[in-house]
Design an enzyme around this catalytic site. Structure first.
Site, PDB file in Angstrom:
ATOM      1  N   ARG A 114      18.505   0.952   9.844  1.00  0.00           N
ATOM      2  CA  ARG A 114      19.187  -0.297  10.189  1.00  0.00           C
ATOM      3  C   ARG A 114      18.322  -1.540  10.062  1.00  0.00           C
ATOM      4  O   ARG A 114      18.737  -2.548   9.497  1.00  0.00           O
ATOM      5  CB  ARG A 114      19.723  -0.248  11.632  1.00  0.00           C
ATOM      6  CG  ARG A 114      21.071   0.366  11.760  1.00  0.00           C
ATOM      7  CD  ARG A 114      21.176   1.067  13.094  1.00  0.00           C
ATOM      8  NE  ARG A 114      20.228   2.181  13.105  1.00  0.00           N
ATOM      9  CZ  ARG A 114      20.530   3.412  12.710  1.00  0.00           C
ATOM     10  NH1 ARG A 114      21.741   3.693  12.348  1.00  0.00           N
ATOM     11  NH2 ARG A 114      19.619   4.369  12.697  1.00  0.00           N
ATOM     12  N   THR A 115      17.126  -1.488  10.606  1.00  0.00           N
ATOM     13  CA  THR A 115      16.305  -2.700  10.624  1.00  0.00           C
ATOM     14  C   THR A 115      15.948  -3.105   9.195  1.00  0.00           C
ATOM     15  O   THR A 115      16.092  -4.257   8.797  1.00  0.00           O
ATOM     16  CB  THR A 115      15.036  -2.458  11.474  1.00  0.00           C
ATOM     17  OG1 THR A 115      15.446  -1.960  12.742  1.00  0.00           O
ATOM     18  CG2 THR A 115      14.251  -3.733  11.673  1.00  0.00           C
ATOM     19  N   ARG A 173       7.106  -3.206  10.225  1.00  0.00           N
ATOM     20  CA  ARG A 173       7.227  -2.203  11.296  1.00  0.00           C
ATOM     21  C   ARG A 173       6.044  -1.265  11.155  1.00  0.00           C
ATOM     22  O   ARG A 173       5.698  -0.845  10.048  1.00  0.00           O
ATOM     23  CB  ARG A 173       8.534  -1.427  11.141  1.00  0.00           C
ATOM     24  CG  ARG A 173       8.558  -0.160  11.965  1.00  0.00           C
ATOM     25  CD  ARG A 173       9.884   0.549  11.911  1.00  0.00           C
ATOM     26  NE  ARG A 173      10.894  -0.175  12.664  1.00  0.00           N
ATOM     27  CZ  ARG A 173      12.120   0.286  12.874  1.00  0.00           C
ATOM     28  NH1 ARG A 173      12.476   1.462  12.384  1.00  0.00           N
ATOM     29  NH2 ARG A 173      12.991  -0.408  13.568  1.00  0.00           N
ATOM     30  N   LYS A 220      -5.804   2.982  -0.896  1.00  0.00           N
ATOM     31  CA  LYS A 220      -7.170   2.957  -1.445  1.00  0.00           C
ATOM     32  C   LYS A 220      -8.180   2.526  -0.400  1.00  0.00           C
ATOM     33  O   LYS A 220      -9.357   2.358  -0.684  1.00  0.00           O
ATOM     34  CB  LYS A 220      -7.227   1.983  -2.631  1.00  0.00           C
ATOM     35  CG  LYS A 220      -6.266   2.307  -3.748  1.00  0.00           C
ATOM     36  CD  LYS A 220      -6.420   1.271  -4.864  1.00  0.00           C
ATOM     37  CE  LYS A 220      -5.284   1.360  -5.856  1.00  0.00           C
ATOM     38  NZ  LYS A 220      -5.273   0.194  -6.744  1.00  0.00           N
ATOM     39  N   HIS A 249      10.479  -4.449  20.224  1.00  0.00           N
ATOM     40  CA  HIS A 249      11.367  -4.553  19.068  1.00  0.00           C
ATOM     41  C   HIS A 249      12.223  -5.801  19.302  1.00  0.00           C
ATOM     42  O   HIS A 249      13.407  -5.716  19.608  1.00  0.00           O
ATOM     43  CB  HIS A 249      12.225  -3.286  18.987  1.00  0.00           C
ATOM     44  CG  HIS A 249      12.915  -3.073  17.685  1.00  0.00           C
ATOM     45  ND1 HIS A 249      12.924  -4.007  16.660  1.00  0.00           N
ATOM     46  CD2 HIS A 249      13.641  -2.003  17.223  1.00  0.00           C
ATOM     47  CE1 HIS A 249      13.618  -3.524  15.642  1.00  0.00           C
ATOM     48  NE2 HIS A 249      14.063  -2.313  15.964  1.00  0.00           N
TER      49      HIS A 249
END
Ligand code: NCD
Length: 320
Positions: free
Chosen positions: A65-66, A116, A95, A144
Site C-alpha cells: 500500500r505505501t 522505508r 557494493k 509511520h
C-alpha cells in the site's frame, strides 16, 4: 535522534519523519488540502501540479500500500517516480556504498525521497544528509507518520473532529509503528480516550507511555469484558512478526492476539463506529465483517491513503 523540524503549517522543503513535527493546525491544513485534491478529482479537473518533479522511492522493507499509493499519488499529479524495491540488492548499497554518499546521489537527481527501512531511526539518518525532502514510509518499529495521517483523516471524515473521541486499539502495540504514530496524532487533540488491548509482552512501551502522558487518556485492558460499548472507532493491526527475535514469544503472543469477529462486534460494537486497519491483515480481523459498512479498511481508509499522500507531497514540494 534527528526527528525533523516543526512544520508550523509550512510544509515546503521539510522532511516528514515523525508526528512529533505536527501541531493540530498543521494536521488540519493537510486535511484541507486533501479535500481540495478529492474535490478536484471528483470534478475531473486538472491536478498536474507535479510536472517535471521526480521522486525516488526506496523501500528496504516489503510494502504494498505505501509504495503503490505514493507512486500512484505522484504519477496522478503529473510527477515521475524512480522506484527501488529492495535497494540493498539493486543499488550501490550492495557494493558497500555509505548512506551518506548514496543519499547525495539521490538528492542530486531527484526532488524528493520516500523511504522505508527496517531499522528504527534509519530514515532520520537519511534526512540528516539529504539535500531534498525525505518522507518516511515507516522506520522499523518506530513510526509511520503518513499512515497515521490518513487514519486520522478517515476518523475526521466520519466524525468531523479529532477531539473528544473514544477509541479501541487492538494488536501489537509494542511493535506497530502505525499504532505509535496514531497515538501520537490523537494526543495532539483534546479529550481523547484510548483503550489498548494488546497481548502480554506486546503492550505500550514505557518510552511512548511517558511521551503521551497527560496528553491522552490511555487505559490498558486484557479482556473482552473491559471493552467499552461506546467507541467511535476500533483500530487493529497485525502482529509484527518480523520484529521478533524470539519466535517462541511470537507464537505465544499470537495465541492471545485479539481478533475482531462478527460476534465481538455484536457484543461490544455500536451502530455509529468505524473499524480501521492499516493492513496487511494477518488474521486480526475476520473476513466475515468485511462487508459490514462500519469496516473501512478495504474501502474508504485505503482510498484516503492515496489522497492524503497526494496532498502531503504537493505541500512538501510547495505546489499547493
Ligand atoms: C503497516 C506498516 O508497514 O507498518 N503497513 C502499511 O504501511 N499499510 C502495517 C503493517 O505492516 O502491519
Amino acid at each position: 535522534m534527528f526527528s525533523g523540524i516543526a512544520i508550523n503549517e509550512d510544509f515546503r522543503g521539510k522532511h516528514i519523519l515523525s508526528i512529533s513535527q505536527f501541531s493540530q493546525k498543521s494536521i488540519l491544513k493537510l486535511f484541507k488540502k486533501t479535500h481540495w485534491i478529492i474535490n478536484r478529482i471528483k470534478q475531473k479537473r486538472n491536478i498536474n501540479i507535479l510536472k517535471r518533479s521526480v521522486a525516488a522511492l526506496l523501500f528496504f522493507e516489503p510494502s504494498t500500500r505505501t509504495f503503490l499509493s505514493f507512486s500512484s499519488a505522484i504519477k496522478k499529479m503529473g510527477g515521475e517516480t524512480v522506484d527501488f524495491l529492495s535497494p540493498d540488492e539493486t543499488t550501490s548499497f550492495v557494493k558497500g556504498e555509505s548512506i551518506s554518499d548514496a543519499v547525495k546521489v539521490f538528492s542530486a537527481y531527484t526532488d524528493l525521497i520516500i523511504i522505508r527501512h527496517p531499522e528504527k531511526g534509519f530514515v532520520q539518518k537519511v534526512a540528516e544528509v539529504s539535500q531534498v525532502p525525505v518522507i518516511s514510509g515507516g522506520d522499523g518499529a518506530g513510526e509511520h507518520p503518513t499512515q497515521a495521517l490518513y487514519d486520522a483523516f478517515t476518523i475526521h471524515q466520519k466524525f468531523g473532529k479529532l477531539s473528544g473521541l473514544k477509541g479501541l486499539i487492538l494488536g501489537d502495540v509494542l511493535y506497530s509503528r502505525s499504532i505509535h504514530s496514531l497515538l501520537k496524532t490523537l494526543a495532539l487533540f483534546k479529550g481523547n480516550s484510548i483503550y489498548l488491548y494488546a497481548p502480554k509482552r506486546l503492550e505500550l512501551s514505557k518510552e511512548l507511555a511517558q511521551e503521551l502522558k497527560g496528553k491522552i487518556k490511555i487505559q490498558e485492558i486484557n479482556k473482552v469484558d473491559d471493552i467499552p460499548q461506546d467507541c467511535h472507532f476500533w483500530y487493529t493491526n497485525r502482529i509484527q512478526k518480523e520484529r521478533f527475535k524470539n519466535m517462541k514469544l511470537y507464537q505465544h503472543a499470537l495465541r492471545s492476539f485479539p481478533v475482531i469477529t462478527k460476534s465481538l462486534l455484536e457484543k461490544k460494537g455500536n451502530k455509529n463506529m468505524v473499524i480501521l486497519d492499516p493492513l496487511p491483515r494477518v488474521k486480526n480481523t475476520d473476513p466475515e465483517i468485511d462487508s459490514d459498512p462500519r469496516a473501512l479498511y478495504l474501502t474508504r481508509q485505503l482510498e484516503n491513503g492515496m489522497f492524503v499522500r497526494m496532498a502531503l507531497v504537493g505541500l512538501v514540494l510547495g505546489k499547493i
